[in-house]
Write a protein that holds these residues in place. Structure first.
Motif, PDB file in Angstrom:
ATOM      1  N   ALA A 145      93.593 -46.228  47.290  1.00 39.54           N
ATOM      2  CA  ALA A 145      92.145 -46.248  47.130  1.00 39.54           C
ATOM      3  C   ALA A 145      91.594 -44.888  46.718  1.00 39.54           C
ATOM      4  O   ALA A 145      91.829 -43.881  47.378  1.00 39.54           O
ATOM      5  CB  ALA A 145      91.509 -46.701  48.434  1.00 39.54           C
ATOM      6  N   ARG A 146      90.821 -44.864  45.614  1.00 36.73           N
ATOM      7  CA  ARG A 146      90.209 -43.642  45.106  1.00 36.73           C
ATOM      8  C   ARG A 146      88.758 -43.948  44.762  1.00 36.73           C
ATOM      9  O   ARG A 146      88.449 -45.021  44.250  1.00 36.73           O
ATOM     10  CB  ARG A 146      90.939 -43.158  43.847  1.00 36.73           C
ATOM     11  CG  ARG A 146      92.371 -42.709  44.092  1.00 36.73           C
ATOM     12  CD  ARG A 146      93.081 -42.453  42.780  1.00 36.73           C
ATOM     13  NE  ARG A 146      94.133 -41.466  42.935  1.00 36.73           N
ATOM     14  CZ  ARG A 146      94.634 -40.748  41.940  1.00 36.73           C
ATOM     15  NH1 ARG A 146      94.175 -40.906  40.715  1.00 36.73           N
ATOM     16  NH2 ARG A 146      95.588 -39.879  42.168  1.00 36.73           N
ATOM     17  N   ASN A 147      87.875 -43.011  45.032  1.00 40.30           N
ATOM     18  CA  ASN A 147      86.450 -43.218  44.788  1.00 40.30           C
ATOM     19  C   ASN A 147      85.851 -41.999  44.110  1.00 40.30           C
ATOM     20  O   ASN A 147      86.257 -40.864  44.380  1.00 40.30           O
ATOM     21  CB  ASN A 147      85.714 -43.473  46.106  1.00 40.30           C
ATOM     22  CG  ASN A 147      86.197 -44.727  46.807  1.00 40.30           C
ATOM     23  OD1 ASN A 147      85.769 -45.825  46.492  1.00 40.30           O
ATOM     24  ND2 ASN A 147      87.112 -44.556  47.754  1.00 40.30           N
ATOM     25  N   ALA A 148      84.877 -42.227  43.242  1.00 42.49           N
ATOM     26  CA  ALA A 148      84.223 -41.124  42.544  1.00 42.49           C
ATOM     27  C   ALA A 148      82.738 -41.409  42.381  1.00 42.49           C
ATOM     28  O   ALA A 148      82.337 -42.551  42.142  1.00 42.49           O
ATOM     29  CB  ALA A 148      84.861 -40.898  41.174  1.00 42.49           C
ATOM     30  N   LEU A 149      81.939 -40.365  42.523  1.00 40.59           N
ATOM     31  CA  LEU A 149      80.511 -40.411  42.229  1.00 40.59           C
ATOM     32  C   LEU A 149      80.249 -39.422  41.108  1.00 40.59           C
ATOM     33  O   LEU A 149      80.547 -38.234  41.240  1.00 40.59           O
ATOM     34  CB  LEU A 149      79.689 -40.039  43.464  1.00 40.59           C
ATOM     35  CG  LEU A 149      78.186 -39.848  43.251  1.00 40.59           C
ATOM     36  CD1 LEU A 149      77.537 -41.142  42.771  1.00 40.59           C
ATOM     37  CD2 LEU A 149      77.524 -39.357  44.540  1.00 40.59           C
TER      38      LEU A 149
END
Length: 440
Positions: free
Chosen positions: A29-33
């Motif tokens: 799981a990877r997240n970016a804003l």
């Protein structure tokens, strides 16, 4: 002569699990804003930020990140996106925050400027801009084992080239104390970052070019970006790196499945609404009239005060909304407001920011993002003051010894007790100090 990026600041903060070798496990799981602001008022527009943000979002998506993309954001929308991002990033293995747009440094504090920021004055920067320290604190709160912050910025006064009074200067405020943090600046202190002749800045172009290279850890990645910037600018710009890395860290991993890109836009006013408050030019607005209004309505109520005075808007949606009414006569981006109007603008903005923050269990839902006033703090009783002060620590995950606070905050889903002591941002500490004065 190539132009200099006098007005743009870029912030890329990357938080991730450090590993010795790139592997399939890294593709979890990877997240970016990603936030890009270009559409400021005429004379202050920026060419590259949205293009850079889109390119970075695409690159991160290809590396397996689930990306939230925010373009031409006002302050409330940026705050709302950050609030939603932090818990998602905490649950994942990697997190990225990228900002491109106007920025300023005032008394050692760096601010990211939303598209609705007034470029004529920085007197209200605490209320109308996003303190970069809050982004650093948010990343620190994810408690990932490795953190990288990258600033692609001209660290100067964005108004100096237009004859405005100089801002007070200072060194960059230190980031929250945290283990394994590396900070990279696109240029040395006091120098400018070139804007470039293409659709990206030299630093952003180098980052986008090398970010997807499998087998390249962040240390080598930054060296490649630094070399690219030096060659691209013929030695006129030098990338500066501070901190240390204790082990290799890889952004690119083999066999990463592409992530989704979701776009968030500022709230849009309902077409049926002409004026939320027809008397906001003559009567001070009160809590009973503002309480319960959603962020979109509050945003419209604030901007209709400027529209009534002939204010023009950089946001095409606001312009289109007010142009439907015969009374709207746009003449200037800096309309002169009366004392009542200015007070109402400030009051509405407080409610607008609070509406974008999590509400459950807070006395001041936005005490992490704006300076509280003596008037509103003074209206609380002793018990409320204690909870208002401690909710600032609770938001940061502090464990409470007193059962009174421990039991109260444990009722809310946002409270995640993890630490005996927590670090506060400049704004949070100022608010704690103010509340303590009234507790005495």
């Amino acid at each position: 002569m190539p132009s200099h990026r006098f007005r743009a600041v870029r912030l890329l903060a990357i938080v991730s699990l450090a590993i010795a070798e790139p592997s399939a496990a890294f593709a979890a799981a990877r997240n970016a804003l990603v936030i890009g602001n270009s559409s400021y008022r005429p004379g202050y527009e920026l060419r590259n930020p949205v293009a850079d943000a889109r390119a970075v979002a695409k690159s991160l998506s290809q590396l397996g990140f689930s990306v939230t993309l925010v373009e031409d954001s006002d302050l409330a929308t940026a705050q709302r996106a950050l609030d939603a991002f932090v818990p998602a990033a905490t649950a994942g293995d990697a997190a990225v925050i990228y900002y491109a747009g106007h920025g300023a440094m005032i008394e050692g504090r760096s601010f990211l400027l939303p598209v609705d920021f007034s470029m004529a004055s920085f007197d209200a920067v605490d209320r109308e801009a996003l303190d970069a320290e809050r982004l650093m604190q948010a990343l620190s709160s994810t408690h990932s084992s490795f953190k990288l912050l990258i600033f692609d910025a001209c660290r100067n006064n964005p108004l100096e080239t237009r004859g405005a009074a100089p801002l007070q200067r200072g060194s960059d405020a230190p980031p929250p104390r945290t283990e394994n943090m590396l900070i990279a600046f696109s240029t040395t202190q006091g120098a400018t970052a070139l804007d470039g002749t293409g659709e990206h800045s030299p630093f952003a172009e180098g980052l986008i070019r090398h970010i997807g290279e499998t087998g390249t850890d962040v240390d080598l990645l930054m060296k490649k970006v630094s070399s690219f910037v030096r060659d691209k600018t013929e030695g006129r710009q030098t990338v500066w790196i501070e901190g240390s890395m204790t082990r290799p860290f890889y952004l690119a991993a083999p066999a990463s499945a592409a992530g989704a890109v979701t776009t968030i836009e500022p709230p849009r006013p309902a077409e049926a609404v002409e004026l939320v408050f027809a008397d906001s030019d003559t009567v001070l607005l009160t809590a009973d009239r503002l309480a319960g209004l959603d962020a979109a309505t509050l945003r419209l109520a604030r901007n209709e005060i400027f529209a009534r005075r002939g204010g023009r808007f950089a946001d095409p949606a606001l312009t289109a909304h007010f142009e439907r009414f015969s009374w709207y006569r746009p003449t200037t981006f800096e309309p002169v407001l009366g004392a009542i109007e200015q007070k109402n603008v400030e009051t509405i903005r407080r409610y607008e920011l609070a509406a974008s923050a999590p509400q459950d269990g807070f006395i001041f839902a936005d005490s992490d993002r704006r300076l509280l006033t003596a008037e509103e703090v003074g209206a609380l009783d002793k018990g409320q003051l204690a909870f208002a002060r401690n909710e600032i620590y609770a938001r940061r995950g502090r464990k409470f010894v007193k059962a009174e606070f421990r039991d109260y905050f444990s009722r809310f889903a946002w409270y995640k007790p993890q630490f005996g002591e927590v670090e506060l941002t400049y704004v949070e500490q100022k608010n704690v100090d103010l509340i303590r004065k009234f507790e005495k």
